[in-house]
Design a protein around this motif. Structure first.
Motif, short mmCIF file in Angstrom:
data_model
loop_
_atom_site.label_atom_id
_atom_site.label_comp_id
_atom_site.label_asym_id
_atom_site.label_seq_id
_atom_site.Cartn_x
_atom_site.Cartn_y
_atom_site.Cartn_z
N VAL A 127 32.42 -37.64 0.78
CA VAL A 127 31.10 -37.39 0.19
C VAL A 127 31.28 -37.01 -1.27
CG1 VAL A 127 30.13 -36.67 2.40
CG2 VAL A 127 31.08 -34.95 0.87
N PHE A 128 30.27 -37.33 -2.09
CA PHE A 128 30.42 -37.07 -3.52
C PHE A 128 29.05 -36.92 -4.17
CE2 PHE A 128 29.64 -41.58 -3.25
CZ PHE A 128 28.81 -41.83 -4.34
N PHE A 129 29.03 -36.27 -5.33
CA PHE A 129 27.90 -36.37 -6.24
C PHE A 129 28.43 -36.34 -7.66
CE2 PHE A 129 28.04 -31.70 -5.69
CZ PHE A 129 27.89 -31.25 -7.00
N VAL A 130 27.62 -36.86 -8.59
CA VAL A 130 28.02 -36.96 -9.99
C VAL A 130 27.14 -36.04 -10.82
CG1 VAL A 130 28.30 -38.51 -11.97
CG2 VAL A 130 28.71 -39.36 -9.64
N GLU A 131 27.77 -35.23 -11.65
CA GLU A 131 27.03 -34.29 -12.50
C GLU A 131 26.25 -35.02 -13.59
OE1 GLU A 131 25.83 -31.58 -12.97
OE2 GLU A 131 26.82 -30.11 -11.70
N ALA A 132 25.37 -34.29 -14.26
CA ALA A 132 24.55 -34.85 -15.33
C ALA A 132 25.41 -35.20 -16.54
CB ALA A 132 23.46 -33.85 -15.73
N ASN A 133 24.85 -35.98 -17.48
CA ASN A 133 25.59 -36.47 -18.64
C ASN A 133 26.20 -35.37 -19.48
OD1 ASN A 133 24.65 -38.91 -17.77
ND2 ASN A 133 23.38 -39.35 -19.55
N PRO A 136 29.83 -34.28 -17.53
CA PRO A 136 30.19 -35.34 -16.57
C PRO A 136 31.42 -34.99 -15.73
CG PRO A 136 30.85 -35.94 -18.80
CD PRO A 136 30.04 -34.70 -18.92
N ARG A 137 31.25 -35.08 -14.43
CA ARG A 137 32.38 -34.93 -13.51
C ARG A 137 31.95 -35.43 -12.14
NH1 ARG A 137 33.16 -29.08 -10.73
NH2 ARG A 137 30.99 -28.44 -10.53
N LEU A 138 32.91 -35.83 -11.34
CA LEU A 138 32.68 -36.26 -9.97
C LEU A 138 33.07 -35.13 -9.04
CD1 LEU A 138 32.15 -38.50 -7.81
CD2 LEU A 138 34.58 -39.07 -8.00
N VAL A 139 32.13 -34.67 -8.23
CA VAL A 139 32.39 -33.63 -7.23
C VAL A 139 32.55 -34.33 -5.89
CG1 VAL A 139 31.53 -31.53 -6.12
CG2 VAL A 139 31.05 -31.96 -8.54
N GLN A 140 33.75 -34.30 -5.33
CA GLN A 140 34.07 -35.11 -4.16
C GLN A 140 34.80 -34.26 -3.13
OE1 GLN A 140 36.48 -38.49 -5.20
NE2 GLN A 140 35.88 -39.67 -3.39
N SER A 141 34.50 -34.49 -1.85
CA SER A 141 35.18 -33.76 -0.79
C SER A 141 35.17 -34.57 0.49
CB SER A 141 34.52 -32.39 -0.56
OG SER A 141 33.16 -32.56 -0.20
N VAL A 142 35.98 -34.14 1.44
CA VAL A 142 36.05 -34.77 2.76
C VAL A 142 35.33 -33.85 3.75
CG1 VAL A 142 37.57 -35.50 4.63
CG2 VAL A 142 38.18 -35.99 2.24
N LEU A 143 34.42 -34.43 4.51
CA LEU A 143 33.57 -33.65 5.42
C LEU A 143 33.85 -34.08 6.86
CD1 LEU A 143 31.31 -31.54 4.86
CD2 LEU A 143 29.67 -33.37 5.31
N GLY A 144 34.29 -33.13 7.68
CA GLY A 144 34.55 -33.41 9.08
C GLY A 144 33.36 -33.07 9.95
N LEU A 155 20.64 -35.66 -8.55
CA LEU A 155 21.96 -36.16 -8.92
C LEU A 155 22.37 -37.34 -8.02
CD1 LEU A 155 23.95 -32.89 -9.67
CD2 LEU A 155 22.60 -34.33 -11.22
N ILE A 156 23.14 -38.27 -8.60
CA ILE A 156 23.65 -39.41 -7.85
C ILE A 156 24.67 -38.93 -6.82
CG2 ILE A 156 24.94 -41.57 -8.02
CD1 ILE A 156 23.83 -41.89 -10.85
N HIS A 157 24.54 -39.41 -5.57
CA HIS A 157 25.46 -39.00 -4.52
C HIS A 157 25.55 -40.10 -3.47
CE1 HIS A 157 21.45 -37.78 -3.16
NE2 HIS A 157 21.89 -37.94 -1.93
N GLY A 158 26.47 -39.93 -2.53
CA GLY A 158 26.63 -40.91 -1.46
C GLY A 158 27.69 -40.47 -0.48
N GLU A 159 27.87 -41.28 0.57
CA GLU A 159 28.83 -40.98 1.62
C GLU A 159 29.53 -42.26 2.05
OE1 GLU A 159 25.22 -38.57 1.58
OE2 GLU A 159 25.43 -40.59 2.42
#
Length: 277
Positions: A127-133, A136-144, A155-159
């Protein structure tokens, strides 16, 4: 100034209140009369709004909601658009239930008016989301399984399902109308020149990519970067891959770098370009 209709309603409510008060001892308005006063008022209370719903409207069987499906998974949404009770100000929430097959993506998207709390039921997801301009950074993690993550509003995000078993999760939103903007689909709604500028590619190649977009949930992305649809690469994408991309000359490549610096708001690149021109 009150409209004639509102004036009639206010006058009617006033007359009703006067009649009720005259018919009852001072300070002894009955609950029945109070309910009538509320019902006739020009203001609508949450209680009156809730009275428009039957008891069964306050619960829903997810299986009764028609899902959006692809071979990669299924999406079931419940909110103001199909379950009006979620629009009450005392409720004001919504949900989405997702099933992602192994390797499948919930395409990158945003919710313009809502934050999202995702509860993982089964499987393992990236899972991830992208911070504002501004930062800028990608916040990403693994979700069990039986884990929770949050995506801030807008914010832009996805799975992506990274386990060998399907991934199932439910997302809850803090409004009955969160909205959704799928990044790839809405990007392809731009005009051709804007799309080409956004990807820094020739227009015909970007058009071929946009014409080959699949549905959501979407399939996995192989290591070679080739877009794979349900039955193989889309013809338009294959055609784009077969079209050679002109190799920029060294001077052009330097100009491209300066353009990127200029787009970031740095005047230094523009100054260099003007001195060389």
């Amino acid at each position: 100034m009150a409209t004639p209709r509102n004036a009639v309603r206010v006058a009617g409510a006033t007359l009703l209140a006067t009649a009720l008060l005259a018919a009852t001892p001072a300070g002894a308005i009955t609950s029945e009369n109070l309910a009538r006063l509320r019902q006739d008022s020009q203001f609508t209370t949450e209680e009156n709004l809730r009275a428009n719903f039957d008891a069964e409207d306050f619960s829903v069987a997810i299986a009764d909601i028609t899902p959006t499906t692809t071979p990669q998974g299924a999406i079931v949404s419940g909110g103001l658009e199909n379950l009006a009770v979620f629009g009450l100000s005392s409720v004001d929430s919504s949900f989405t239930r997702f099933t992602l097959q192994p390797g499948a993506h919930n395409l990158a998207h945003t919710h313009p008016t809502a934050s999202e709390t995702l509860f993982s039921i089964s499987g393992t997801m990236d899972v991830f989301f992208v911070e504002a301009n501004e930062t800028p950074r990608l916040v990403q993690s693994v979700l069990g399984p039986e884990s929770v993550t949050v995506f801030p509003e807008g914010l832009i995000h996805g799975e992506r399902c990274i386990s060998d078993e399907p991934c199932e999760f439910i997302s809850f939103f803090n409004t009955g109308d969160p909205g959704v903007v799928t990044v790839s689909e809405r990007f392809c709604d731009l005009n051709e020149e804007a799309r080409a500028a956004g990807l820094f590619l020739p227009q015909d190649q970007v058009n071929a990519i946009c014409n080959g977009l699949g549905d959501n949930p979407a399939p996995n992305q192989p290591e070679n970067g080739q877009r794979v649809l349900n039955d193989g690469p889309a013809p338009a994408v294959l055609a784009a891959q077969a079209t050679p991309t002109p190799t920029p000359t060294p001077a052009r490549r330097n100009n491209n770098r300066r353009n990127r610096r200029g787009n970031n708001g740095r005047s230094r690149g523009r100054g260099r370009r003007s001195r060389r021109s």
